[in-house]
Design a protein around this motif. Structure first.
Motif, short mmCIF file in Angstrom:
data_model
loop_
_atom_site.label_atom_id
_atom_site.label_comp_id
_atom_site.label_asym_id
_atom_site.label_seq_id
_atom_site.Cartn_x
_atom_site.Cartn_y
_atom_site.Cartn_z
N GLU A 210 18.27 25.12 23.16
CA GLU A 210 18.81 24.19 21.93
C GLU A 210 18.35 22.70 21.07
O GLU A 210 18.75 22.93 19.92
N TYR A 211 17.56 22.40 22.22
CA TYR A 211 16.67 21.55 21.10
C TYR A 211 15.94 22.00 20.91
O TYR A 211 15.19 21.51 19.64
N SER A 212 15.10 22.49 20.63
CA SER A 212 14.13 22.99 20.39
C SER A 212 15.07 23.97 18.87
O SER A 212 13.43 23.83 18.19
N SER A 213 15.64 24.70 18.60
CA SER A 213 16.45 25.04 17.74
C SER A 213 17.40 24.49 17.36
O SER A 213 16.84 24.43 15.70
N ARG A 214 16.77 22.66 17.30
CA ARG A 214 17.63 21.25 16.62
C ARG A 214 16.39 20.72 16.23
O ARG A 214 16.05 20.62 15.14
N GLN A 215 15.16 20.90 16.76
CA GLN A 215 13.82 20.75 15.88
C GLN A 215 13.19 21.54 14.80
O GLN A 215 13.08 21.43 13.74
#
Length: 789
Positions: A210-215
């Protein structure tokens, strides 16, 4: 296999099972993907067909006939599902293979007499950059395919008993390659996963995805914001604005370095895929250009013990690099970076250095806002000088201008200003200079080469004072011992050239403290001292260059004065620095000789240089021994012997000869001061008696006719002058007894008789004494007279 249609050969691609791509190893999958894309691109037999196929792949035009195989590969690749779909991998490899195909088409076109739209040097650049960047990107592909393993490794390193505490998520994210962690994202994603203060490995994997997607989404939004014409391209000029919108301040040299890797065709424009690759490379760089990273690697190797640096060594490294941190901040930075508690490995060391630099820059940005008086968002040279002063940096206008020029050449701008993006580059370059101008660095490098070891190209710590002496300072090994220990971070006893620059900077900082202390002793609370007091302090601090103009310096003091007359602390220190620089420059040019004294030394050189260009070392050594005709006291004998040996290091031109004569005179002054101190101690004379004896000595001693000894600051006294001064004509026995008691060294000189035979060597006085010996002899005679009475 040949199709035979229109006489054109085509290679039929076999059916591809891309669904099995993820199941294979990363290396096999990558090669398989590249092979299929390459086959598909071979269907494009012109640059126009290639561009149309690529545009169709992005959905920007209708699909041409040549793109059928390419579209089939595209659809098959995007059907793959899972936590790591290869869409990004496909885009990167497609871009690289398209550039290779483009170059192949251009080359074929030249062979058939077609007009090329590429310059020859540009084609070579494309091939070279394509190959280098492809390797870099494919390494990144392997990392992405192995993301599960990276997540598991990070979790096991940071978690305890199979649980990862919320407060340790920041460390875990950094272990997964996210260098710039967004606190808001961290909180939002965590609250969406659980309400407790810890998570397991499965939730941690969801968190990372999820963090990678937001980035990635943040990158897209920032990119689209500046992609005004929706061409899926942004210019290099807009790149800094995009980075700033993401909350990043990236130094210019790093952006230029990374752009060379991702902007393959040199167009100055980036697609989103190139921009995403650029962001990844920026993250992997830890915020440092390669040159700065290599500097950190070298100092890390010098200080690491068993591959790690402890907090004491880390403090020494920061001091060596010129960073000033409180011990509390230092401890906090160290322990945050030290994830496993075993000291900092190189990656943790880079994270710690980035934290140190961020602290430094955060402080600078506060000063930046205060110093930006015209509110333009940039600092001019005068504003930067104020900022440097607020940061406790010694501001040298010449060095500032030179560093400015380097930055503007890098950015290809003529305006002299400093932006926030320029600040990291500026401070890195300014620190590397250690306050030295380009001319001073060249002079120091020449001095360093004189004493460096031929095999290691390093200088021994015990020879560091010789390098500084040759640069213009007057220091002993004992004076520099504490500073060399700080600079010699690995304890090897050897210094490189950067170490020597840092040693020079530390010596300069100690000099500033001496100037400050001298001023405060004279200041009675008004914050100013008079011009006469300043002149007295200049004399005490040995800051009296021959070229100094007092009237000019008093004018300089007035310019910096805040009220009243005389010197403020700031103007006094500035004047001291100016005088010291002038003195060092005089030492490097004429060894501080001028006028009649310079003429004397030049005559000596003519005598020592048969061919008029280079003096013989033996003749120069004879001059040194002639100055020390009385002898050399024990503490100075080693220095005298080393100075004689150093004569063989390089050809002795006039400039070098002047320097060596000055070194002999400096050593003589130290020898003389030591003899006088011992004489005062042994005779028990008070200050008034010493002054009376000195006045008597100077009134009776005459000018020495010897060409070498005439350079001495205080002449030597011959036997005739000694008898006259002590009124020993009536009692010569008492004089001889006193001389024997103090073991006066006798120097016998033989001179050739004149051609007419009217003067012989025996007519010349054969005994010489200096003032310390004169004081001892006088004391012995007075004591003997008192005893007889």
């Amino acid at each position: 296999e040949q199709s035979g249609q229109k006489g054109r050969s085509k290679v039929q691609s076999p059916k591809v099972g891309f669904e099995d791509l993820e199941a294979e190893s990363a290396a096999l999958g990558r090669r398989f993907l590249r092979k299929e894309i390459r086959r598909a691109l071979r269907q494009c037999d012109s640059i126009q067909a290639l561009d149309a196929s690529l545009a169709a792949a992005k959905g920007k035009c209708r699909r041409p006939k040549e793109s059928s195989d390419l579209m089939r590969v595209l659809k098959a690749a995007f059907r793959v599902q899972g936590p790591n779909p290869p869409k990004k991998i496909f885009s990167q490899v497609l871009h690289q293979e398209a550039e290779h195909r483009r170059f192949a088409l251009v080359t074929e076109g030249e062979g058939q007499g077609r007009r090329s739209s590429f310059f020859p040097q540009r084609k070579a650049t494309i091939v070279r950059r394509s190959e280098e960047t492809l390797e870099s990107l494919l390494k990144h592909v392997d990392t992405e395919n192995d993301l599960d393993k990276l997540i598991r490794s990070a979790f096991r390193q940071v978690a305890r008993a199979g649980r990862l505490n919320k407060k340790d998520l920041h460390k875990a994210l950094r272990q997964c390659g996210f260098k710039e962690v967004k606190k808001a994202w961290l909180e939002e994603i965590y609250e969406g996963l659980t309400m407790v203060s810890f998570i397991g490995e499965e939730d941690f994997e969801k968190f990372i995805v999820e963090y990678s997607s937001r980035q990635r989404q943040a990158y897209k939004e920032a990119f689209r914001k500046f992609d005004v014409d929706e061409s899926d391209q942004i210019s290099t000029e807009e790149l800094h604005e995009v980075l700033r919108s993401l909350g990043l301040v990236v130094q210019t040299s790093l952006v230029v370095e990374v752009m060379q890797k991702v902007d393959i065709d040199g167009s100055g424009e980036l697609s989103f895929e190139e921009f995403e690759s650029l962001m990844k490379l920026l993250e992997d760089s830890d915020g440092f250009p390669q040159a700065e990273k290599e500097e950190f690697r070298i100092v890390f190797k010098r200080c690491a013990t068993e591959g790690a640096i402890e907090i004491e060594a880390f403090a020494r490294v920061l001091s060596w690099l010129g960073y000033q941190l409180s011990f509390q901040d230092l401890e906090q930075v160290f322990h945050r970076a030290d994830i496993d508690g075993r000291g900092l490995d190189f990656n943790e060391f880079l994270q710690a250095m980035r934290a140190v630099r961020d602290l430094h820059l955060a402080h600078f940005f506060r000063i930046f806002e205060e110093s930006d008086q015209d509110r333009t968002g940039t600092l001019s040279a005068p504003e930067l000088e104020l900022a440097l002063k607020a940061l406790n940096y010694e501001s040298d206008p010449q060095v500032v201008q030179e560093v400015f020029a380097e930055l503007h050449e890098l950015r290809q701008r003529d305006k002299i200003d400093l932006t926030k993006e320029d600040a990291p580059d500026f401070f890195h370059r300014y620190r590397l200079r250690e306050g030295l101008s380009q001319m001073e660095i060249r002079d120091l490098e020449l001095a360093f080469r004189m004493y460096q070891n031929e095999s290691s190209e390093l200088v021994r710590c015990r020879d560091a004072h010789k390098v500084l002496n040759w640069f213009g300072f007057e220091v002993d090994h004992e004076d520099l011992e504490s500073l060399t220990q700080k600079v010699d971070v690995d304890g090897s006893g050897m210094l490189n050239f950067q170490d020597m620059k840092k040693l020079l900077r530390m010596e300069h900082e100690e000099a500033l403290l001496r100037y400050d202390e001298a001023f405060r002793k004279q200041d009675l609370g008004s914050g100013e001292i008079t011009s006469q007091q300043a002149l007295s302090l200049f004399s005490e601090l040995h800051l009296q260059p021959r070229g100094a103009s007092n009237s000019f310096e008093f004018g300089l003091a007035s310019a910096f004065r805040q009220g009243g007359g005389g010197f403020t602390l700031d103007s006094f220190v500035r004047t001291c620095v100016k005088r010291k620089k002038m003195q060092l420059q005089e030492m490097r040019s004429t060894a501080c000789f001028a006028g009649a004294e310079l003429a004397k030394v030049q005559n000596l050189f003519s005598r020592c240089a048969p061919r008029g260009q280079v003096a013989l070392p033996s003749e120069v050594a004879a001059i040194g021994r002639g100055l020390f005709v009385i002898g050399v006291v024990e503490p100075m004998r080693q220095s005298f012997s080393e100075l004689l040996r150093d004569l063989e290091r390089q050809p002795i031109t006039l400039k070098v000869f002047l320097r060596y004569v000055r070194f002999f005179l400096q050593l003589f002054a130290k020898d003389y001061a030591l003899r006088e101190r011992w004489a005062v101690r042994d005779t028990g004379c008070n200050e008034r008696e010493v002054t009376a004896l000195r006045t008597l000595y100077l009134s009776q001693v005459g000018e020495d006719q010897d060409e070498v000894r005439s350079l001495l600051p205080v002449p030597l006294m011959n036997i005739t002058e000694l008898r006259r001064a002590l009124s020993a004509d009536k009692n010569p026995a008492a004089l001889m007894s006193a001389m024997q008691a103090v073991k006066t060294e006798v120097a016998v000189f033989s001179t050739k008789a004149k051609a007419d035979g009217r003067e012989s060597s025996k007519d010349r006085p054969t005994l010489l004494v200096n003032f310390p010996q004169f004081m001892r002899i006088a004391h012995k005679m007075v004591s003997a007279s008192a005893s007889a009475g």
